[in-house]
Design an enzyme around this catalytic site. Sequence first.
Site, PDB file in Angstrom:
ATOM      1  N   LYS A  37     -14.995  -3.043   1.274  1.00 10.10           N
ATOM      2  CA  LYS A  37     -15.015  -1.852   0.399  1.00 10.10           C
ATOM      3  C   LYS A  37     -16.371  -1.715  -0.267  1.00 10.10           C
ATOM      4  O   LYS A  37     -16.932  -0.624  -0.360  1.00 10.10           O
ATOM      5  CB  LYS A  37     -13.953  -1.978  -0.696  1.00 10.10           C
ATOM      6  N   HIS A  95       7.400  -2.566  28.835  1.00 10.69           N
ATOM      7  CA  HIS A  95       6.618  -1.943  29.908  1.00 10.69           C
ATOM      8  C   HIS A  95       5.130  -1.967  29.600  1.00 10.69           C
ATOM      9  O   HIS A  95       4.353  -1.233  30.201  1.00 10.69           O
ATOM     10  CB  HIS A  95       7.105  -0.510  30.127  1.00 10.69           C
ATOM     11  N   GLY A 126       1.131  -4.438  -4.149  1.00 10.61           N
ATOM     12  CA  GLY A 126       1.257  -3.220  -3.349  1.00 10.61           C
ATOM     13  C   GLY A 126       2.214  -3.379  -2.173  1.00 10.61           C
ATOM     14  O   GLY A 126       3.099  -2.546  -1.949  1.00 10.61           O
ATOM     15  N   ARG A 127       2.065  -4.473  -1.428  1.00 12.77           N
ATOM     16  CA  ARG A 127       2.896  -4.640  -0.229  1.00 12.77           C
ATOM     17  C   ARG A 127       4.334  -5.009  -0.556  1.00 12.77           C
ATOM     18  O   ARG A 127       5.154  -5.156   0.349  1.00 12.77           O
ATOM     19  CB  ARG A 127       2.256  -5.661   0.710  1.00 12.77           C
ATOM     20  N   LYS A 146      -1.431   2.174  -6.663  1.00 12.72           N
ATOM     21  CA  LYS A 146      -1.235   1.321  -7.839  1.00 12.72           C
ATOM     22  C   LYS A 146      -2.498   1.323  -8.696  1.00 12.72           C
ATOM     23  O   LYS A 146      -2.454   1.564  -9.889  1.00 12.72           O
ATOM     24  CB  LYS A 146      -0.887  -0.087  -7.372  1.00 12.72           C
ATOM     25  N   GLU A 203      -1.692 -10.031   5.016  1.00 17.88           N
ATOM     26  CA  GLU A 203      -2.392  -9.871   3.740  1.00 17.88           C
ATOM     27  C   GLU A 203      -1.911 -10.937   2.753  1.00 17.88           C
ATOM     28  O   GLU A 203      -2.680 -11.411   1.916  1.00 17.88           O
ATOM     29  CB  GLU A 203      -2.177  -8.462   3.164  1.00 17.88           C
ATOM     30  N   GLU A 232      -9.772   5.738  -0.014  1.00 19.07           N
ATOM     31  CA  GLU A 232      -9.076   6.587   0.963  1.00 19.07           C
ATOM     32  C   GLU A 232      -8.123   7.542   0.255  1.00 19.07           C
ATOM     33  O   GLU A 232      -8.089   8.750   0.524  1.00 19.07           O
ATOM     34  CB  GLU A 232      -8.241   5.724   1.936  1.00 19.07           C
TER      35      GLU A 232
END
Length: 516
Positions: free
Chosen positions: A485, A376, A259-260, A201, A345, A207
């Site tokens: 960041k 398990h 974003g999410r 966005k 977030e 990254e």
Amino acid sequence: MPPRCDQTPAWPLLQDHAAAMRHGFDLRQSFAVDPGRFTHFSQEAPHCFADLSKNLWDVRAEELLLRMARDCGVERQRDAMFAGESINATEGRAVLHTLLRCPRGAAPRALAHQAQQVHQTLQAMLDYAERMRADAAITDVVCIGIGGSGLGPQMAVQALSAPDGTSPQRMHFVSNVDGHALQPVLRRLKPRSTLFIVASKAFSTQETLTNARSALAWFQAHAEGADVARHFVALTARPDAATQLGITTCFGLWDWVGGRYSLWSAAGLPIAMACGAGAFRALLAGAHAMDRHFASAPLQANLPVRLALLDVWYRNLMGFSSRCIAPYHASLRRLPAYLQQLEMESNGKRVDRAGRPLDLATAPVLWGEPGTDGQHAFFQMLHQGTDTVPLEIIAVRRPSHGLPGHHAQLLANALAQAQALMQGRRSEDGHRHFPGNRPSSFVLLESLSPEALGALIALQEHRVFVAGALWGINSFDQWGVELGKVLARDLQPRLASGEVHGLDASTAGLLQRMRA
Ligand code: F6P
């Protein structure tokens, strides 16, 4: 500003009731004396059914919680979101992910302009997806993007392409800046048969930019004059920044979609590539159906609201600090990670909307793995550990594979875990004793169709919204990710230079060790 949950008249009553329940409430007994418990605490909603009866609450708790929700103005806050009011106050933005799945002509009149942009972009993105799906020269799609620009599309692609893989191309997802993520993917690919989707966005996420630059460099080094415009597409609210990087094919995002919450937008191109335009539209339709339910069902019959009330009950009144998610469907294996971002977030905040420190807890730790794998691994702790961790099981009634026997076994295990947590089993031997009276919710989808997945995700979005509304926080910013960041930007050159001036002794010591 509407009152926070702990400022409502119902709050002290809830505290008293929770204190009594912590000591005196037993689920087994509650079922024994109340034949209507399952019906009362069940909820039908679009594409899903939820059983909330195996939770540590009763009718009085729910009534008080509903009273609290009304006093917090949850309905008013919900309507403000749908209407496009600027509810993300710290960023001065509206929150309009619901508009992304609103059918043509159904948006509020005041949002007609944004709705038109949404439909134009959607149509263009889906046309592009269909064109590229039909392009036999493209065999692989590499999706670069992180957080909301990676998790949602990856989760949905996995959920919808299993088990026979409807995608005409192989889909790869790269999010981590770690070269161990990108390099093995590139090693297997040929530039001329690869499409790179770069989703960001802001188009400033380190990254994503680093991975995109490396992908571009690899492409230019190996593709012998092949066209970047054909092999790279950006999904972004900053097409200028994408162009600067050399990517000119773009689909737009908007600042009023976080974003999410963005997989419904052009950020969902990987989903459309893998599953087709029809499936993408079905995903939107399922989410829209849940939006209608959330917007119109009375609070006491509103599934996102009931889940959020339970979340606040557990977090603030019963004192449980985490929630476990167990999707009983292997294709939902990224759902816990996706929900972690959505919930933690959004609601991992320590101040209210006015910036005042909160003296009540907010988002719980969310964690989980698909059942039966989790059984398990960590279910031991759910059954016999010292903490109570509410479990949320998500199961699917009809499988999409044809292997005999598997699905009945899977569903039996899902049922058995919820049953065992509640019932427990007496033993004189402490090691073999199961205390029981441990809570779980059970969400059942008819099948893992695009519609059902859309509804399930929208359900979780709205539940997070309601919990945030009750806590009086802004669920739509994420300032907490910024500091790391900034510090990383300072430390990166120091790793090369060895300059440790001004660093704390631990960071300096580690940095020197890394250089040694
Ligand atoms: O750093 C957190 C975050 O801002 C998330 O909120 C977001 O989903 C992710 O980074 C990716 O952001 P972008 O899409 O701008 O690259």
